[in-house]
Design a protein around this motif. Structure first.
Motif, PDB file in Angstrom:
ATOM      1  N   VAL A 190      -3.446  -8.036   1.597  1.00 39.24           N
ATOM      2  CA  VAL A 190      -2.618  -7.635   0.452  1.00 39.24           C
ATOM      3  C   VAL A 190      -3.458  -7.090  -0.705  1.00 39.24           C
ATOM      4  O   VAL A 190      -3.063  -6.141  -1.363  1.00 39.24           O
ATOM      5  CB  VAL A 190      -1.748  -8.820  -0.039  1.00 39.24           C
ATOM      6  CG1 VAL A 190      -0.868  -8.414  -1.215  1.00 39.24           C
ATOM      7  CG2 VAL A 190      -0.863  -9.342   1.095  1.00 39.24           C
ATOM      8  N   TYR A 191      -4.646  -7.705  -0.964  1.00 33.40           N
ATOM      9  CA  TYR A 191      -5.346  -7.413  -2.221  1.00 33.40           C
ATOM     10  C   TYR A 191      -6.719  -6.755  -2.111  1.00 33.40           C
ATOM     11  O   TYR A 191      -7.220  -6.240  -3.098  1.00 33.40           O
ATOM     12  CB  TYR A 191      -5.522  -8.708  -3.020  1.00 33.40           C
ATOM     13  CG  TYR A 191      -4.209  -9.325  -3.429  1.00 33.40           C
ATOM     14  CD1 TYR A 191      -3.362  -8.652  -4.293  1.00 33.40           C
ATOM     15  CD2 TYR A 191      -3.815 -10.572  -2.939  1.00 33.40           C
ATOM     16  CE1 TYR A 191      -2.149  -9.199  -4.663  1.00 33.40           C
ATOM     17  CE2 TYR A 191      -2.611 -11.132  -3.314  1.00 33.40           C
ATOM     18  CZ  TYR A 191      -1.778 -10.440  -4.171  1.00 33.40           C
ATOM     19  OH  TYR A 191      -0.584 -10.979  -4.541  1.00 33.40           O
ATOM     20  N   LYS A 192      -7.349  -6.841  -0.960  1.00 35.72           N
ATOM     21  CA  LYS A 192      -8.724  -6.342  -0.880  1.00 35.72           C
ATOM     22  C   LYS A 192      -8.717  -4.865  -0.492  1.00 35.72           C
ATOM     23  O   LYS A 192      -8.182  -4.506   0.560  1.00 35.72           O
ATOM     24  CB  LYS A 192      -9.492  -7.163   0.162  1.00 35.72           C
ATOM     25  CG  LYS A 192     -10.982  -6.886   0.195  1.00 35.72           C
ATOM     26  CD  LYS A 192     -11.654  -7.807   1.182  1.00 35.72           C
ATOM     27  CE  LYS A 192     -12.748  -7.026   1.876  1.00 35.72           C
ATOM     28  NZ  LYS A 192     -13.977  -7.686   2.022  1.00 35.72           N
ATOM     29  N   ARG A 193      -9.264  -4.031  -1.342  1.00 31.39           N
ATOM     30  CA  ARG A 193      -9.282  -2.591  -1.086  1.00 31.39           C
ATOM     31  C   ARG A 193     -10.682  -2.031  -1.323  1.00 31.39           C
ATOM     32  O   ARG A 193     -11.345  -2.417  -2.279  1.00 31.39           O
ATOM     33  CB  ARG A 193      -8.310  -1.861  -2.019  1.00 31.39           C
ATOM     34  CG  ARG A 193      -6.845  -2.215  -1.831  1.00 31.39           C
ATOM     35  CD  ARG A 193      -6.304  -1.721  -0.486  1.00 31.39           C
ATOM     36  NE  ARG A 193      -4.900  -2.063  -0.294  1.00 31.39           N
ATOM     37  CZ  ARG A 193      -4.455  -3.206   0.225  1.00 31.39           C
ATOM     38  NH1 ARG A 193      -5.303  -4.135   0.619  1.00 31.39           N
ATOM     39  NH2 ARG A 193      -3.159  -3.420   0.359  1.00 31.39           N
ATOM     40  N   ALA A 194     -11.092  -1.058  -0.458  1.00 35.26           N
ATOM     41  CA  ALA A 194     -12.385  -0.421  -0.660  1.00 35.26           C
ATOM     42  C   ALA A 194     -12.313   0.533  -1.847  1.00 35.26           C
ATOM     43  O   ALA A 194     -13.301   0.769  -2.527  1.00 35.26           O
ATOM     44  CB  ALA A 194     -12.796   0.325   0.600  1.00 35.26           C
ATOM     45  N   ASN A 195     -11.138   1.099  -2.122  1.00 38.81           N
ATOM     46  CA  ASN A 195     -10.938   2.003  -3.259  1.00 38.81           C
ATOM     47  C   ASN A 195     -12.067   3.029  -3.339  1.00 38.81           C
ATOM     48  O   ASN A 195     -12.739   3.143  -4.373  1.00 38.81           O
ATOM     49  CB  ASN A 195     -10.864   1.172  -4.554  1.00 38.81           C
ATOM     50  CG  ASN A 195     -10.447   2.017  -5.754  1.00 38.81           C
ATOM     51  OD1 ASN A 195      -9.814   3.061  -5.609  1.00 38.81           O
ATOM     52  ND2 ASN A 195     -10.824   1.569  -6.944  1.00 38.81           N
ATOM     53  N   PRO A 196     -12.310   3.795  -2.256  1.00 34.54           N
ATOM     54  CA  PRO A 196     -13.504   4.650  -2.214  1.00 34.54           C
ATOM     55  C   PRO A 196     -13.421   5.862  -3.146  1.00 34.54           C
ATOM     56  O   PRO A 196     -12.339   6.379  -3.397  1.00 34.54           O
ATOM     57  CB  PRO A 196     -13.531   5.125  -0.755  1.00 34.54           C
ATOM     58  CG  PRO A 196     -12.097   5.105  -0.335  1.00 34.54           C
ATOM     59  CD  PRO A 196     -11.487   3.931  -1.052  1.00 34.54           C
TER      60      PRO A 196
ATOM     61  N   GLU B 219      -6.983 -16.533   3.949  1.00 32.04           N
ATOM     62  CA  GLU B 219      -7.993 -15.557   3.548  1.00 32.04           C
ATOM     63  C   GLU B 219      -7.676 -14.157   4.106  1.00 32.04           C
ATOM     64  O   GLU B 219      -7.790 -13.151   3.412  1.00 32.04           O
ATOM     65  CB  GLU B 219      -9.351 -16.050   4.080  1.00 32.04           C
ATOM     66  CG  GLU B 219     -10.552 -15.307   3.590  1.00 32.04           C
ATOM     67  CD  GLU B 219     -10.749 -15.409   2.082  1.00 32.04           C
ATOM     68  OE1 GLU B 219     -10.156 -16.311   1.449  1.00 32.04           O
ATOM     69  OE2 GLU B 219     -11.476 -14.554   1.555  1.00 32.04           O
TER      70      GLU B 219
ATOM     71  N   ASP C 257      -3.255   2.621   0.847  1.00 32.20           N
ATOM     72  CA  ASP C 257      -4.342   2.532   1.821  1.00 32.20           C
ATOM     73  C   ASP C 257      -3.803   2.246   3.229  1.00 32.20           C
ATOM     74  O   ASP C 257      -3.128   1.231   3.429  1.00 32.20           O
ATOM     75  CB  ASP C 257      -5.292   1.417   1.373  1.00 32.20           C
ATOM     76  CG  ASP C 257      -6.592   1.394   2.148  1.00 32.20           C
ATOM     77  OD1 ASP C 257      -6.579   1.724   3.352  1.00 32.20           O
ATOM     78  OD2 ASP C 257      -7.622   1.028   1.555  1.00 32.20           O
TER      79      ASP C 257
ATOM     80  N   HIS D  73      -4.873 -12.697   2.172  1.00 33.64           N
ATOM     81  CA  HIS D  73      -5.353 -12.248   0.852  1.00 33.64           C
ATOM     82  C   HIS D  73      -5.977 -10.868   0.987  1.00 33.64           C
ATOM     83  O   HIS D  73      -5.681  -9.943   0.236  1.00 33.64           O
ATOM     84  CB  HIS D  73      -6.374 -13.237   0.274  1.00 33.64           C
ATOM     85  CG  HIS D  73      -7.119 -12.674  -0.903  1.00 33.64           C
ATOM     86  ND1 HIS D  73      -8.266 -11.921  -0.765  1.00 33.64           N
ATOM     87  CD2 HIS D  73      -6.840 -12.692  -2.237  1.00 33.64           C
ATOM     88  CE1 HIS D  73      -8.673 -11.524  -1.962  1.00 33.64           C
ATOM     89  NE2 HIS D  73      -7.829 -11.974  -2.869  1.00 33.64           N
ATOM     90  N   ASP D  74      -6.854 -10.716   1.972  1.00 33.28           N
ATOM     91  CA  ASP D  74      -7.550  -9.444   2.134  1.00 33.28           C
ATOM     92  C   ASP D  74      -6.576  -8.314   2.476  1.00 33.28           C
ATOM     93  O   ASP D  74      -6.707  -7.198   1.983  1.00 33.28           O
ATOM     94  CB  ASP D  74      -8.624  -9.560   3.229  1.00 33.28           C
ATOM     95  CG  ASP D  74      -9.774 -10.467   2.788  1.00 33.28           C
ATOM     96  OD1 ASP D  74      -9.760 -10.921   1.626  1.00 33.28           O
ATOM     97  OD2 ASP D  74     -10.673 -10.714   3.609  1.00 33.28           O
TER      98      ASP D  74
END
Ligand SMILES: Cc1cc2nc3c(=O)[nH]c(=O)nc-3n(C[C@H](O)[C@H](O)[C@H](O)COP(=O)(O)OP(=O)(O)OC[C@H]3O[C@@H](n4cnc5c(N)ncnc54)[C@H](O)[C@@H]3O)c2cc1C
Ligand SMILES: [Zn+2]
Lengths: 91, 416
Positions: free
Chosen positions: A41-47, A35, A22, A38-39
């Protein structure tokens, strides 16, 4: 087989490239709260739809590229240099 | 109706006129105690164990298509518990022990076959890693055997152990590992859950998750709204989309994994064998086809179809390991959309929404987990708290830094 139109080398097969994920996430400032990291490295929309992603042209110009690709049809809509911001279709 | 050898015999004499559908086809009720979204093995197993272990039977499984046609019906069916990290091997060992009694428990032939799983290694470093993993397992009471080159040659005569580039040094074997019949697992859990009162509702797509004041209250579906006190997600590659319906993102990306089946031949491969110098694993189905696969295509996708570069890689790796494979024709090939987590381990537990639970992030290893995932997910839903077997697999481990990175790959879902 995906074909990526490299702005430096022209249209090449995906096997010349390495996927790097991404390209919409941005590294926070060094002092940003946990926070934010964290976002990053790990938070993805994965659309299921248009995805902006990094591809590295290892067997060509060795540049990082931003590719706009659809995750259902695999159509590549645009390919730009790392420093540019590609246009992402709404649908 | 109980299935048995006698019943089969009796039905054969009666022209098979006495068989009934294996589960009902009820219309959705307006409300349930628990709704499970996703009628794959994990969702069906969750519903079954909710009813069996916790007496919660006012349960519906909502499946957008027919049950078992997602990854459950698309996988290469390898079952094993040979993991390095204790949090993982205790969990998978629970699953393996459930597999060992599954057919009697469900009264369904899931064709569980403990034929042994062998991981080949081809270099000193890889041997050290295999020894370390085997020892970690044995210390916790899980079976693992180190095989040398000559034992591999004797057990698997078609493996090219003297390959000039990738000579086989040996292998780590788990004898209790093996395979099971994917469809039968979905159907067996569905039938057994239905017998205990669970409604299995097919062709019912969830399009929204209702949340009020941080608590789940029900779901919107293609067959109307349904209320529920608790909701469990078991939707594999669609986990991000369902979580977003409830308002949060998960550390998961969707990637395609392919599988292949050759023409049917006489018994050739007696175990499950994995190549250590490329992405390749193989076993033989009871019909005779060689069933094999490799790694991910490697970039985000929701399309259930594979692409040629990986077809090329898988067949080349297969021929390097077992040269006679080059004489066989490929019969079928397909893809399934994996829920790839950021540390390669699954997520079973609570979510930021009260009353909403999930089992996901199964990467390409979730079939073997099916009974264990259902068992732990059901426990978590019933008690509103994780069991100690899935305590470590919590969603918030990515915030607290307690990752379960089995292979030390780093936070790259496409490399897990
Ligand atoms: C090619 C391949 C090979 C594999 N090989 C192995 C292996 O050898 N060993 C192993 O252990 N694992 C393997 N796996 C992984 C394993 O198949 C999966 O992890 C496991 O089967 C997942 O089960 P599940 O019930 O979570 O998912 P699924 O069976 O995919 O079930 C999820 C269900 O959710 C439904 N759904 C999705 N969205 C909605 C919605 N909005 N509303 C209602 N329903 C919805 C889907 O239709 C689907 O039926 C493999 C996977 C693939 C693709
Ligand atoms: Zn280039």
């Amino acid at each position: 087989m995906i074909r990526i139109d490299c702005p430096w080398c022209g249209k090449r097969d995906e096997v010349e490239f390495t996927y790097r994920g991404d390209a919409t996430v941005v590294r926070p400032e060094a002092g940003a709260p946990e926070e934010a990291f964290h976002d990053f490295v790990y938070k993805r929309a994965n659309p299921r739809g248009w995805h902006v992603e990094w591809w590295y042209h290892g067997a060509g110009c060795r540049q990082f590229l931003k590719v706009v690709r659809h995750t259902m049809t695999h159509e590549v809509r645009s390919v730009v240099r790392a420093t540019e911001t590609p246009e992402v279709p709404a649908e | 109706m109980r299935y048995s050898g006698f019943r089969l015999f009796a039905e054969a004499l009666r022209g098979n006129t006495g068989w009934k559908p294996a589960w009902r086809d009820p219309p959705p009720k307006r409300s349930y105690d628990v709704i499970i979204i996703g009628g794959g093995g994990h969702g069906l197993a969750t519903a079954y164990y909710l009813a069996k272990e916790h007496g919660i039977t006012n349960v519906a499984v909502l499946e957008k298509g027919p049950i078992g046609l997602g990854n459950t019906g698309r996988n290469t069916t390898i079952v094993r518990s040979n993991y390095l990290l204790p949090q993982n091997h205790f969990f998978y060992e629970k699953a393996l022990s459930l597999w060992e009694g599954l057919e009697q428990d469900l009264n369904y032939n899931a064709m569980v076959s403990q034929r042994g799983v062998i991981n080949l290694f081809h270099a000193e470093g890889a041997r050290n890693a295999a020894v370390r993993r085997g020892n970690a397992m044995r210390l916790d009471g899980i079976d693992a055997d180190l095989l040398d080159k000559e034992q591999i040659r004797a057990m698997c005569p078609l493996i090219d152990v003297d390959n000039a580039r990738f000579p086989v040094l040996g292998g780590l074997m788990q004898r209790r590992g093996g395979t099971a019949r994917h469809d039968a697992v979905a159907w067996g859990f569905a039938r057994a859950a239905d017998l205990r009162g669970v409604d299995i509702i097919q062709h019912c797509e969830v399009t929204g998750i209702d949340v009020e004041g941080g608590r789940v209250t029900g779901v919107q579906t293609s067959r109307g709204p349904i209320k529920a006190n608790k909701v469990g997600l078991a939707v594999a590659g669609n986990t991000s989309r369902l979580a977003q319906m409830a308002g949060f993102d998960v550390p998961i990306e969707s990637h395609v994994l392919q599988a292949f089946v050759s023409e049917g031949v006489k018994p050739l491969v007696d175990q499950v064998i994995t190549f250590g110098a490329g992405h390749f694993y193989i076993s033989q189905s009871d019909k005779g086809g060689l069933v094999f696969g490799g790694g991910l295509d490697g970039w985000n996708t929701y399309a259930q179809r594979g692409n040629l570069p990986v077809v090329d890689h898988v067949w080349s790796a297969g021929v390097a390991m077992m040269p006679s494979l080059s004489r066989l024709r490929g019969l079928r090939q397909w893809g399934g959309v994996m829920d790839m987590s950021f540390d390669g381990s699954p997520i079973i537990g609570k979510t930021p929404i009260n009353g909403l639970y999930m089992t996901a992030g199964w990467c390409y290893g979730g079939f073997k987990a099916t009974p264990g995932s259902g068992w732990c997910h059901a426990w978590t839903i019933a008690n509103d708290a994780p069991h100690k077997l899935n305590e470590a697999h919590r969603l918030d481990r990515f915030r607290t830094g307690h990752l379960l990175d089995e292979r030390g790959n780093g936070p790259y879902p496409w490399m897990q």
